[in-house]
Design a protein around this motif. Sequence first.
Motif, PDB file in Angstrom:
ATOM      1  N   THR A 163       0.840  -1.208   0.000  1.00 56.31           N
ATOM      2  CA  THR A 163       0.000   0.000   0.000  1.00 56.31           C
ATOM      3  C   THR A 163       0.873   1.255   0.000  1.00 56.31           C
ATOM      4  N   PRO A 164       0.809   2.103  -1.024  1.00 54.03           N
ATOM      5  CA  PRO A 164       1.486   3.400  -0.932  1.00 54.03           C
ATOM      6  C   PRO A 164       0.699   4.327  -0.003  1.00 54.03           C
ATOM      7  N   VAL A 165       1.405   4.922   0.978  1.00 51.68           N
ATOM      8  CA  VAL A 165       0.736   5.688   2.036  1.00 51.68           C
ATOM      9  C   VAL A 165       1.290   7.111   2.065  1.00 51.68           C
ATOM     10  N   VAL A 166       0.414   8.101   2.284  1.00 54.28           N
ATOM     11  CA  VAL A 166       0.884   9.441   2.634  1.00 54.28           C
ATOM     12  C   VAL A 166       0.380   9.773   4.032  1.00 54.28           C
ATOM     13  N   ASP A 167       1.304  10.235   4.883  1.00 56.38           N
ATOM     14  CA  ASP A 167       0.964  10.634   6.245  1.00 56.38           C
ATOM     15  C   ASP A 167       0.952  12.164   6.268  1.00 56.38           C
ATOM     16  N   VAL A 168      -0.259  12.732   6.274  1.00 60.41           N
ATOM     17  CA  VAL A 168      -0.420  14.194   6.172  1.00 60.41           C
ATOM     18  C   VAL A 168      -0.373  14.792   7.587  1.00 60.41           C
TER      19      VAL A 168
ATOM     20  N   TRP B  12       5.456   1.599   1.448  1.00 61.27           N
ATOM     21  CA  TRP B  12       6.121   2.812   0.977  1.00 61.27           C
ATOM     22  C   TRP B  12       5.342   4.003   1.508  1.00 61.27           C
ATOM     23  N   VAL B  13       6.039   4.984   2.116  1.00 59.18           N
ATOM     24  CA  VAL B  13       5.325   6.093   2.753  1.00 59.18           C
ATOM     25  C   VAL B  13       6.007   7.426   2.480  1.00 59.18           C
ATOM     26  N   VAL B  14       5.174   8.444   2.309  1.00 63.98           N
ATOM     27  CA  VAL B  14       5.645   9.825   2.224  1.00 63.98           C
ATOM     28  C   VAL B  14       5.108  10.569   3.435  1.00 63.98           C
ATOM     29  N   GLY B  15       5.989  11.316   4.110  1.00 61.75           N
ATOM     30  CA  GLY B  15       5.556  12.175   5.210  1.00 61.75           C
ATOM     31  C   GLY B  15       5.402  13.602   4.714  1.00 61.75           C
ATOM     32  N   LEU B  16       4.291  14.236   5.068  1.00 60.44           N
ATOM     33  CA  LEU B  16       4.054  15.622   4.640  1.00 60.44           C
ATOM     34  C   LEU B  16       3.703  16.452   5.875  1.00 60.44           C
ATOM     35  N   ASP B  17       4.325  17.621   5.997  1.00 59.31           N
ATOM     36  CA  ASP B  17       4.007  18.505   7.121  1.00 59.31           C
ATOM     37  C   ASP B  17       4.307  19.936   6.697  1.00 59.31           C
TER      38      ASP B  17
END
Length: 261
Positions: free
Chosen positions: A44-49, A66-71
Motif C-alpha cells: 500500500t502506498p501511504v501518505v501521512d499528512v 512505501w510512505v511519504v511524510g508531509l508537514d
Amino acid sequence: VPDSSTQYVTDRNLVARQRLWDHQDPPFDVVAWTLDLAGVTPSTPVVDVGCGNGHYLAGVRDRGAWVVGLDLSIGMLTAAQTSLSISPAMVAADAAALPFPDRTFGVVLAPHMLYHVPARRAAAAEFRRVLVPGGVCVAVTNGARHIASLRALVHEAVRQDSPDWVMMDWAVQAFSLENGGEALESAFDEVRCVRPDAGRVVIRDASVVADYVASVGDHYGPEVERPWPEVVEEVRRSAQRVIDTEGAFVTAGDVGAFVCR
Ligand SMILES: C[S@@+](CC[C@H](N)C(=O)[O-])C[C@H]1O[C@@H](n2cnc3c(N)ncnc32)[C@H](O)[C@@H]1O
C-alpha cells in the motif's frame, strides 16, 4: 485553534504531550490501531499528512509499506528525519494543496491534524483526489471527553482569576469525533466514526501533567488572566497532591477516527 507556526516550530510541545500516552494502562497503540483500520499492507502506498515527528511514519515503514511524510513545519520534518533510522520521503506542504498527482496513494493518514487546518473541506477534497479508487483515508482526532480530569486541574488553577474560562480541546473547537464528520462527508461517499476503548492514563510523575499543560501555553495563555507558568506550577502541585494521597493521577483519552472511502 493554535497557530501551527508557533506551536510546531520544533517537536518540543508535541513530545511533551506524547509522553502522557506512554502511561496508558493497559497500553493502547494508537498507531497500530490506525494502520489496522486503514488496512496498510506492504503493497500500500501511504501518505501521512501532518506527519509531525514521525510516529506513524515509523509504524508504516515497519509494515514494509512505501510512505511519504508531509508537514507544514520544517522543524517537524527535521525531527522525523532525526528520529527515524531510514528516512522516508518527506515533503513540506499544506494539507489543503497536496503536491501529488491524482490517484497516487492507497491510504491517506491524517492523524491529529485536521483541527489545525482552516481549509478543512479543501483538505478533505485533496485527500480524496490523491487516493486511488478503493483507497481509504483515516483521520484521527479527539472527542469531547478527552483528558477531562486533566482539564479540570487546569480549570481549578485558572478560574480564581478567570471564572468562566473553559479549556476547550482544540479538536472539540474545530474537528472532533462529534463535529468532524461533516467536512469529510463533503468529499467522501462513506464516512464512519470508530471509537476504541483506549482505557485510562495512570500517571505517577506530576511533571508529565505539568509538561503537558506547559506545552499548550502559547494557545491558552493569552485567554486567561493568570500567567501561564503560574498555572503550570499550580497544576503540578495539585497533581502531586493526588499522587501522594491516591497513588496516581488518572485521566483518559477520548480518541477515535473517521474512516473515509
Ligand atoms: C498534533 S500534531 C500531530 C502529528 C502526528 N500526526 C501525530 O499524530 O503524532 C499536528 C501536525 O500537523 C501539522 N500541520 C498543521 N497544519 C498543517 C497543514 N495545513 N498542512 C500540513 N501539516 C499541518 C503540524 O505542523 C504538526 O506537525
